[in-house]
Design an enzyme around this catalytic site. Sequence first.
Site, PDB file in Angstrom:
ATOM      1  N   CYS A 330       0.834  -1.204   0.000  1.00 10.84           N
ATOM      2  CA  CYS A 330       0.000   0.000   0.000  1.00 10.84           C
ATOM      3  C   CYS A 330       0.872   1.260   0.000  1.00 10.84           C
ATOM      4  O   CYS A 330       0.481   2.286  -0.550  1.00 10.84           O
ATOM      5  CB  CYS A 330      -0.952  -0.002   1.192  1.00 10.84           C
ATOM      6  SG  CYS A 330      -0.148  -0.116   2.802  1.00 10.84           S
ATOM      7  N   HIS A 873      -1.489   1.848   7.405  1.00  4.71           N
ATOM      8  CA  HIS A 873      -1.979   1.676   6.030  1.00  4.71           C
ATOM      9  C   HIS A 873      -1.858   2.993   5.283  1.00  4.71           C
ATOM     10  O   HIS A 873      -2.097   4.066   5.849  1.00  4.71           O
ATOM     11  CB  HIS A 873      -3.432   1.204   6.056  1.00  4.71           C
ATOM     12  CG  HIS A 873      -4.005   0.932   4.690  1.00  4.71           C
ATOM     13  ND1 HIS A 873      -3.482  -0.017   3.848  1.00  4.71           N
ATOM     14  CD2 HIS A 873      -5.042   1.498   4.033  1.00  4.71           C
ATOM     15  CE1 HIS A 873      -4.188  -0.026   2.716  1.00  4.71           C
ATOM     16  NE2 HIS A 873      -5.129   0.883   2.813  1.00  4.71           N
TER      17      HIS A 873
END
Length: 933
Positions: A330, A873
Site C-alpha cells: 500500500c 496503512h
Amino acid sequence: MTIHDSGFMMENGVSCLPCTPEEEKRIVTELKNESERNLKEGNLYFVISSRWFRRWERYVGIDADGNLNHSSDTQHTNMDSSMVAEMPGPINNSDIVQNGSVCNENEIQLCRMLMEGQDYVLVPQKVWEKLHEWYKGGPALPRKMILQGVYHRNFDVEVYPLCLNLIDSRDESQSVILLSRKALVSELFQRACALRGIEQNKVRIWDYFNRRKHAQLFASNKTLEESNLQMDQDILLEQVDGRQSSTFGMDSTGNELALVSMEPSRSSFTIAGGPALSNGHSFGYKSNLYPGSSIGSGLTDIGDSFDAYNSVRKGETRGLSGLQNLGNTCFMNSALQCLVHTPPLVEYFLKDYSDEINTQNPLGMQGELALAFGELLRKLWSSGQTAIAPRVFKGKLARFAPQFSGYNQHDSQELLAFLLDGLHEDLNRVKQKPYIEMKDADDRPDEEVAAESWKNHKARNDSIIVDVCQGQYKSTLVCPVCSKISITFDPFMYLSLPLPSTITRTMTVTVFYCDGSGLPMPYTVSVLKNCFCKDLLLALRTACCLKTDENLLLAEVYENKICRYLEVPLEPLVSIKDDEHIVAFRYQKTGMEKTKLVIFHRWQEKSTSDYLNSGKELFGTPLVTYLEGDHISGADIETTVSEVLSPLKRMHSSAKSRIGKENDFLSDGLDEPCSSSDAHSDENVEFEGTLSTDLSLRLHLTDDRIMTFKPLKKDTLFESGKIFGKILRVVLDWTDKEQELYDASYLKDLPEVHKAVFTAKKTRQEAISLSSCLDAFLVEEPLGPDDMWYCPRCKEHRQAVKKLDLWMLPEIIVFHLKRFTYGRYLKNKIDTFVNFPIHNLDLSKHVLNKDGQSYKYELYAISNHYGGLGGGHYTAYAKLIEENRWYHFDDNHVSPVNESDIKTSAAYLLFYKRVRRETEMETEEPSHDHSVS
C-alpha cells in the site's frame, strides 16, 4: 501447535546446564561476531520467539537494550538469588507459528504480520545449535540468507519465503509450496511434480495470478522473483501429453535488458522479514467493497499480459484505475497514484519518450525503471476502471532497490525519493557528464552565485524530473568559532518539513549546585511539546537566573544512579517521559575542561562490611562536581565532597526547613525540631558540628556500573590526563554521624518531570499550519554532532549554525510532513493535524528570489498514512484535473470524495502544482493531447 517434550532437565529447581549464565553470554556473543564476519548467501539463521529470547537475555544479564546487566557480572556470582533472573526453560516458538501450518514436507509457516525485534529475533545457525543444546525445545524455524539487488547488494534473511498455492487441474486439489523467491523455476517444477506424483515432461505449469492464466512457466534458471510470482498467489498444474510441444511464449512485457553495476550499498547487511498481508486489507480474489459507491474495485487483473496501448471505452473516465495490493505494498500504491496523477508526468509518459531513455548512465538503471514506470502509467490511464496488479513494476523495484523487496511495510516518502531520483537518472539527457569545479561564493551577489550553481547543475542533470520537480535553496553555514560564512545553492526535489508543536508541556527539573553554594531547588518550566533539550535548558537558565559564566548539565536519575546525560542539544524532549526524574547540575563554564567527579550515596550499616551487597544500599541523587588541577589527591576529593555537601548541613534555625518544605522537597521528618530560643531569628544561622572538617568521610572509588569498591586513601594521586573519560566516581557511605550532620532529605524524593492531574476538561486538538511548518524548516539551527561541517578557515570540523532559504521553486512541489521521529530511546509518530490550503497556496513570502514567477500553487494529490509505526496503512487522494474532482485511491478501491473531506491528520505527502499567470499561459505552447493511440 504442539511442542514435543524437550527433555529439559531440572532437579529441585537447579539447572543441569554445564554453563554459567556468564559463559552462555560469552559463547553466544562470540558466535554472533563470528557469523557477522562470514556473511555469505545461503547461511542459515533461525527464528526465535522474542518472548522466550528476552527471558534468556535477562537470565544471562543482558537488558532490553542489549547492555550488560549488573547482576551478571562475574564478581557477583554469589549475590542474593533473588537478584538473578530465572532460567528461561525450553525454547518455545509456539506463539509465532501458525496452528496446523505443517506442509507435506513438514515445513512450518510463521504467523503473518510479525515484526522483527518485537515478535521474533534472528540468530545464526551456530547460536541456535548452542541454545538448543542447552535448552532443547523448538520447533526449529530455519531461514536462509539471500543476496538482494542488482546494483545495491544487500544480505537479507528471508523470514517469509514465497508461499504458492498449487492447483492441480486434474482434481482441483490444492497444495501449499514454500520456496525462496530466489529459487529457480526448475526447483518449482521439481517440487510440484514430486508433490503431485507426475513426471515433469507431462505437465504444464501456469502463472495463475488472480485465478487467471498469465504466462506459462518453463523449467529454467529464471528465479521465481524474476518471474514476478507473488506471495500467496496461485499456480496451475495441467497434465499434457509428453509428445505435445508447448507454443506458449514468455510474458509479453518481460523485456530483459542488460545490467550495469552501480556503487554498492552503504550497509551490506540487513535482517528483514515481514508480513505478507496488507494489515487487514484484502487483496485476494474477491472484491472487498466499502459501503457506498466504489469505482475501481474490479480485480480482473490486466497486469502482465495487458496491452498498454488499448483505447479506453468511449465515455469512460481515464485515470481511475486502482492498484492491487501485492502484500504490504500500500505504501508503493499510494506514492504511485500521486505520481501518475501529476499532470506534467502524465503528459510526458503518454508521449513517445524512448529517445530520452539513457542506457549509458552509470548512476541509472539502464532505462529499465523509467520503462517500467512509463508502462505502468500507460496501463493506469488506459484500463478504464479496472485494477492493475503492478507485479512487473514491483519486480523491477526489488532488483534496483532491494530495501523495498519482500513483503515488509515501508515508507511512501522513501519510495518517492528513490523513484524521482531513479527516473531522473534513467531519463537524463546528459550522456557524458562534464567535470565542474565548484567555486566559493566569495561575497559575490546571490543572484550570480545561484545562476552559476544552477547552470552547473543543469550541465550534468537534465531530465523531465529536473524540469518540473527540482527547485533550488540557499544554504548558509556560519562557523561558531571564527564566524566564517559559507553560502551554497543546492537543488532539491521535495521539502521535508518538521511539525512544530503549539502545545506546551510543563516539566519539573531539580537544579543542583556543583560547587555546593546553594540548596537543590526544583523548577517547573513550560516548553513546546516537540522541542529539544536546548529549549529546556534555555527555559531553565531563565528560571534559575543562571549567570553568564555558568552552564547546566542535564541528566536522568534512575535507581539512585545517573542513567544518561542529556548532552545533545537536539535530543527531542519526547525522549523524556513524564514519570522520569531529571536533574540539572549548575557549574562554572571553566569546569568543562576539568575532571568530572560523580558522588553516589549509600546507607552503611554498622555491622556490614560486605561491599558486594552494596548495590541494594544506594539512595538519593548522585551529585556531580568538577576537580581542579592536573594532579588530584584523595584528600582533594574528600575536601570537594565536603564542600558539595555543605549546604545540606543541619541548622538550629528552621529557616532552611521552611524553605525546603515550601518547595515540597523535604521527606518525612528527618529534621530535628528547633528550640524556641533559636526560632525567633532567621538571620543568626549557625551550623552544627563546626568541627566537621576534621571528620573523615568514608569514600570508595567505584566503576561506571557501581560494581567495584576500593577505599579511597588521602594520599592516592590521580593525573587528570590519565583518567578514562576524565570522570572519577566515588561512593560515600553514610553513617550515623553523616545522618546527624547532614539533611539527606534534599537528596531524596526527586519530583517527577510531570505529575499527571485528573481533569474533566477536554484538551483541544492540536493544529498547525503548513506555513508554520515551512517557517520551522527555514529557521536557523545548529548542526547535530554527527553532521559536523569542516570549516576551511579553522581547518577543523565545527558544529556550525545552518540557515536554509528557498531561492527557486519548481512547477511541482512536494511537501513531506515529518510525522515519524526516531530518537535514541523511542520511535514516535506525530498525528498532529496540519492545516494545508487546497487552493492558492502562496509561497512568495518564503522565497528570496523574486524573479517575477507565480508562487501560487494548487493541491492535486495527497499520500496518507493511518495507524502507527511498524504497520498502518497508506492511501492516496488525487484530483482529476480535466474533471475537477477528487478521488480516494485505497489500493484497488477507487471512489469519489468531497474536496472538504481530504484534509485529515493522516496527510503525509502533499503534492502541489504551480498556478500560472495569464501572461505565462498566453506564451505557453498549446498543451499536448493526453490520449493514447
